[in-house]
Design an enzyme around this catalytic site. Structure first.
Site, PDB file in Angstrom:
ATOM      1  N   THR A  41       0.817  -1.251  -0.034  1.00 52.71           N
ATOM      2  CA  THR A  41       0.000  -0.008  -0.173  1.00 52.71           C
ATOM      3  C   THR A  41       0.828   1.205  -0.189  1.00 52.71           C
ATOM      4  OG1 THR A  41      -1.771   1.002   1.043  1.00 52.71           O
ATOM      5  CG2 THR A  41      -0.148   0.189   2.333  1.00 52.71           C
ATOM      6  N   ASN A  42       0.164   2.514   0.210  1.00 51.43           N
ATOM      7  CA  ASN A  42       1.043   3.622   0.711  1.00 51.43           C
ATOM      8  C   ASN A  42       0.354   4.579   1.440  1.00 51.43           C
ATOM      9  OD1 ASN A  42      -1.211   5.438  -0.688  1.00 51.43           O
ATOM     10  ND2 ASN A  42      -0.891   4.334  -2.537  1.00 51.43           N
ATOM     11  N   HIS A  43       1.186   5.702   1.764  1.00 51.77           N
ATOM     12  CA  HIS A  43       0.836   6.410   2.750  1.00 51.77           C
ATOM     13  C   HIS A  43      -0.576   7.402   2.776  1.00 51.77           C
ATOM     14  CE1 HIS A  43       4.054   5.670   5.338  1.00 51.77           C
ATOM     15  NE2 HIS A  43       4.913   5.813   4.205  1.00 51.77           N
TER      16      HIS A  43
END
Ligand code: CTP
Ligand code: CA
Length: 227
Positions: free
Chosen positions: A33-35
């Site tokens: 995933t990412n932030h």
């Protein structure tokens, strides 16, 4: 407060917003995933709802609550977000693509939890489809399409390339290296780029006010097009 002639222009309009990251499964218990927190997309959905728009929010896993009054289509992966946008887009007067879809997914999803072994583990990542580019033919005539660009280098050149390649009316440029802008914070400093070549830097603002500035542009474009 502010009162613009175009404020009423979103009343009853169908506004499709995407928000948040996506999750790409590695195995039954792990993902890539990412932030992204979803704050910017949620602020846009809430602001559009305040203008009496008919709002649909296609949401990856969010770290903030979804606004009341907004129809939510929950998704996990970029492929699911693509399919949800493709399904909703033909009805939309505007699409604001604030999500941060993962550009890659694991090439193979293990059906069982991957066990710890003696050595290193490599995971091959395969590219995901571009949602904006891949759903272009599903846009209504006159629909207003807004994208975001998160950049760390060659900010304007990269954003302008995305504006053209994704067929956007407006791109909202975020400088990922600037404090107070981007992921996980309640403020954002953005620059608007449009196909006429204009570059409009905005002040550092709460994300709700950034959302209103974006929706002012959307409303003005819809009004100008008679949509
Ligand atoms: N976007 C999309 N589909 C993807 C990835 C991104 O539609 N698979 C959208 C984002 O929601 C955003 C815009 O494209 O509105 C730009 O996203 P960004 O990540 O900045 O650009 P990319 O085209 O993914 O290029 P890169 O990450 O390599 O800079
Ligand atoms: Ca990307």
């Amino acid at each position: 407060g502010r009162l613009l002639e175009s404020d009423g222009a979103l009343a009853g309009r169908r506004v499709l917003v995407t928000a948040g990251p996506t999750r790409e499964a590695i195995d039954p218990v792990r993902y890539v995933t990412n932030h992204s927190s979803g704050r910017m997309g949620v602020a846009l959905a809430a602001a559009a709802w305040r203008r009496s728009a008919n709002v649909t929010l296609v949401a990856g896993p969010l770290q903030v609550p979804v606004p009341a009054g907004v129809r939510v289509v929950p998704v996990e992966s970029t492929q699911q977000m693509h399919d949800a946008v493709a399904a909703e887009l033909p009805e939309a007067d505007a699409l604001v693509m604030a999500a941060a879809p993962s550009d890659f997914r694991p090439a193979n999803v293990a059906s069982q939890k991957i066990k710890r072994g003696a050595g290193a583990l490599s995971i091959e990542l395969t590219p995901n489809d571009d949602i904006l580019a891949g759903t272009r033919e599903r846009r209504r005539d006159g629909a207003v399409i807004v994208g975001f660009a998160l950049e760390t280098t060659d900010l304007e050149a990269n954003a302008r390339r995305k504006l053209a390649s994704k067929g956007l009316d407006l791109i909202v440029l975020n400088d990922a290296t600037e404090p107070g802008a981007g992921f996980g914070v309640d403020t954002n400093r953005v620059t608007f780029l449009t196909p006429d070549g204009a570059v409009a830097p905005q002040a550092l603002l709460p994300k709700g006010e950034v959302a209103d500035a974006i929706l002012d542009r959307v409303a003005a474009l819809l009004a100008a097009r008679g949509v």
